[in-house]
Design an enzyme around this catalytic site. Structure first.
Site, PDB file in Angstrom:
ATOM      1  N   GLN A   1       0.830  -1.219   0.000  1.00  0.00           N
ATOM      2  CA  GLN A   1       0.000   0.000   0.000  1.00  0.00           C
ATOM      3  C   GLN A   1       0.855   1.255   0.000  1.00  0.00           C
ATOM      4  OE1 GLN A   1      -3.221   0.136  -0.399  1.00  0.00           O
ATOM      5  NE2 GLN A   1      -3.728  -2.008  -0.111  1.00  0.00           N
TER       6      GLN A   1
ATOM      7  N   CYS B   1      -9.071  -7.701   5.060  1.00  0.00           N
ATOM      8  CA  CYS B   1      -8.007  -8.691   5.335  1.00  0.00           C
ATOM      9  C   CYS B   1      -7.095  -8.196   6.445  1.00  0.00           C
ATOM     10  CB  CYS B   1      -7.179  -9.006   4.085  1.00  0.00           C
ATOM     11  SG  CYS B   1      -8.124  -9.786   2.805  1.00  0.00           S
TER      12      CYS B   1
HETATM   13  N1  PLP Z   1      -0.207  -6.370   2.062  1.00  0.00           N
HETATM   14  C1  PLP Z   1      -1.059  -5.336   2.054  1.00  0.00           C
HETATM   15  C2  PLP Z   1      -0.823  -4.200   2.997  1.00  0.00           C
HETATM   16  C3  PLP Z   1      -2.151  -5.336   1.190  1.00  0.00           C
HETATM   17  O1  PLP Z   1      -3.000  -4.313   1.208  1.00  0.00           O
HETATM   18  C4  PLP Z   1      -2.341  -6.426   0.321  1.00  0.00           C
HETATM   19  C5  PLP Z   1      -3.513  -6.479  -0.573  1.00  0.00           C
HETATM   20  O2  PLP Z   1      -4.535  -5.881  -0.311  1.00  0.00           O
HETATM   21  C6  PLP Z   1      -1.414  -7.465   0.342  1.00  0.00           C
HETATM   22  C7  PLP Z   1      -0.364  -7.413   1.232  1.00  0.00           C
HETATM   23  C8  PLP Z   1      -1.542  -8.650  -0.553  1.00  0.00           C
HETATM   24  O3  PLP Z   1      -1.277  -8.294  -1.838  1.00  0.00           O
HETATM   25  P1  PLP Z   1      -1.731  -9.263  -3.039  1.00  0.00           P
HETATM   26  O4  PLP Z   1      -3.171  -9.568  -2.831  1.00  0.00           O
HETATM   27  O5  PLP Z   1      -1.492  -8.438  -4.221  1.00  0.00           O
HETATM   28  O6  PLP Z   1      -0.892 -10.459  -2.966  1.00  0.00           O
END
Ligand code: PLP
Length: 423
Positions: free
Chosen positions: A220, A381
């Protein structure tokens, strides 16, 4: 900020001013030019995934129409051109983030996979029972669950650095968690749920002072401001392309070269070896040792085009534009009756999470969708941080380079309709 024209003047200093022409930028994003339920689309779900400019779409189409083939394998012209284009992106990523070498850039499927590579390859080789990993209370599940899996497998201990009621990261409390048992700090750069910017340079420095390695989750962060790997002196840094205006299916694990080469491969297969016999296999050096199998070739090229696009606009200009939107939206949302912003840290990226008295976040999302406004609702999440605030869910508006103050007004109007509906 001139709200009527959506042209934002950015002052860099006494003598230099850039005009950030949002309408021109918006014209690069074909998807934005549409109506949803008869209303112009307002896309505020950039934290989940950002939209793609024409330049990215064209680059991906172009490789498939002209130079596509598998990489690293063929002697024929298409394979060589494809390999050249794919590997050129590695150099582009290294330059964009000021890595010391393109060998430090490992292509992964996304941020989640990148963290898992470190948990498996680094964690299982270098950590053992009783070793401690420090994370924060604001982590995305992808920076919690891999470490819990490691804990359950080898008995490491997870420590959680706290935040205050505004969502500020508490650096002093974090420092108190560090000891000679700390072997790794795995910390988000920007909270996806609150927008808090973690003082990551200090976090890394303190981790190193205690002899620990530092992994930063930049999923982010990279879309909101410049990040310099060498200046941060970070050991691992991960991000995904799809939040950075590039395609899904590709992300980056940055790792210091020596460190990557000290780690065993994560997956075995083609491309990650120098030789294979039934008795013995020799592995490639990094980055290829972590890229078993046919990679996301077209997606890597799309990510490269996204970086070129951002480079042409200027990441600092994007940051300044988003800061303007964040301040304007914070001010306007604060005036909506019964609305509470969750996460008011002193240093924030362009993300606003909020709740409304007597209204479930899902109802907010559903009602404002009818006004054409797309926000994210739920726990993002990041269930532990929701629990920290005693809530199950928020609505989250996350802003990108193409968002405008007028769109913020549309959101505020739509929330007025929510208020009216629920009384
Ligand atoms: N870390 C953070 C802070 C996130 O916001 C996200 C996705 O929303 C992720 C990790 C995971 O990324 P990805 O879904 O692209 O693997």
């Amino acid at each position: 900020m001139n709200k009527d024209t959506n042209v934002v003047e950015i002052r860099h200093g006494v003598n230099s001013t850039t005009t950030f022409d949002v309408e021109r930028i918006r014209a690069d994003f074909p998807i934005l030019d549409q109506s949803v339920y008869g209303k112009p689309l307002v896309y505020f779900d950039n934290g989940a995934s950002a939209q793609k400019p024409r330049q990215v779409i064209d680059a991906m189409n172009d490789i498939m129409e002209t130079n596509y083939s598998n990489v690293h394998r063929g002697v024929h012209a298409l394979s060589q051109r494809s390999t050249e284009a794919y590997e050129a992106v590695r150099g582009k990523v290294a330059r964009f983030f000021n890595a010391a070498s393109e060998n430090e850039i490992v292509f992964c499927r996304g941020g989640t996979e990148a963290i898992n590579v470190v948990a498996y390859a680094y964690g299982r080789k270098f950590l053992s029972a009783g070793d401690e990993i420090v994370i924060s209370h604001m982590e995305h599940h992808s920076n919690i669950v891999p470490w819990q899996m490691l804990r359950d497998e080898i008995g490491i201990v997870l420590r959680v650095a706290p935040i205050d009621d505004d969502g500020n990261f508490l650096l002093d409390d974090y420092e108190k968690l560090l000891s000679d048992k700390t072997k790794l700090v795995a910390m988000t750069h920007v909270s996806n749920a609150l927008g808090t910017i973690v003082p990551i340079a200090e976090v890394i420095r303190l981790a190193h002072d205690h002899g620990a390695r530092a992994l930063v989750d930049g999923c982010q962060a990279v879309q909101h401001g410049a990040v310099d790997m060498q200046a941060l002196d970070v050991d691992f840094y991960v991000f995904s392309s799809h939040k950075l205006y590039g395609p899904t299916g590709i992300g980056v694990l940055y790792g210091k070269e020596e460190l990557l080469n000290s780690m065993p491969p994560f997956m075995g297969g083609g491309d990650m070896i120098t030789s294979v016999s039934f008795e013995k296999t020799e592995f490639q050096q990094a980055p290829l040792r972590f890229e078993a199998g046919t990679p996301s070739i077209v997606e890597a090229i799309g990510m490269g085009a996204a970086l070129d696009y951002l480079d042409a606009i200027g990441v600092d200009n994007i940051s300044a534009h988003e800061e303007g939107i964040l301040h304007y939206a914070t001010e306007r949302l604060s005036q909506v009756e019964g609305l509470k912003i969750i996460g008011q840290a002193s240093d924030k990226a362009a993300i606003i999470s909020f709740i409304m008295d007597g209204v479930h976040a899902h109802d907010i999302g559903t009602i404002i969708d009818r006004a054409g406004v797309a926000v994210r609702v739920g726990h993002h999440c990041a269930q532990p941080v929701m629990e920290r605030f005693g809530i199950a869910a928020t609505a989250r508006a996350s802003f990108g380079l193409y968002n405008t103050p007028t769109e913020v007004d549309t959101l505020v109007e739509a929330l007025g309709a929510v208020r009216e509906f629920f009384g």
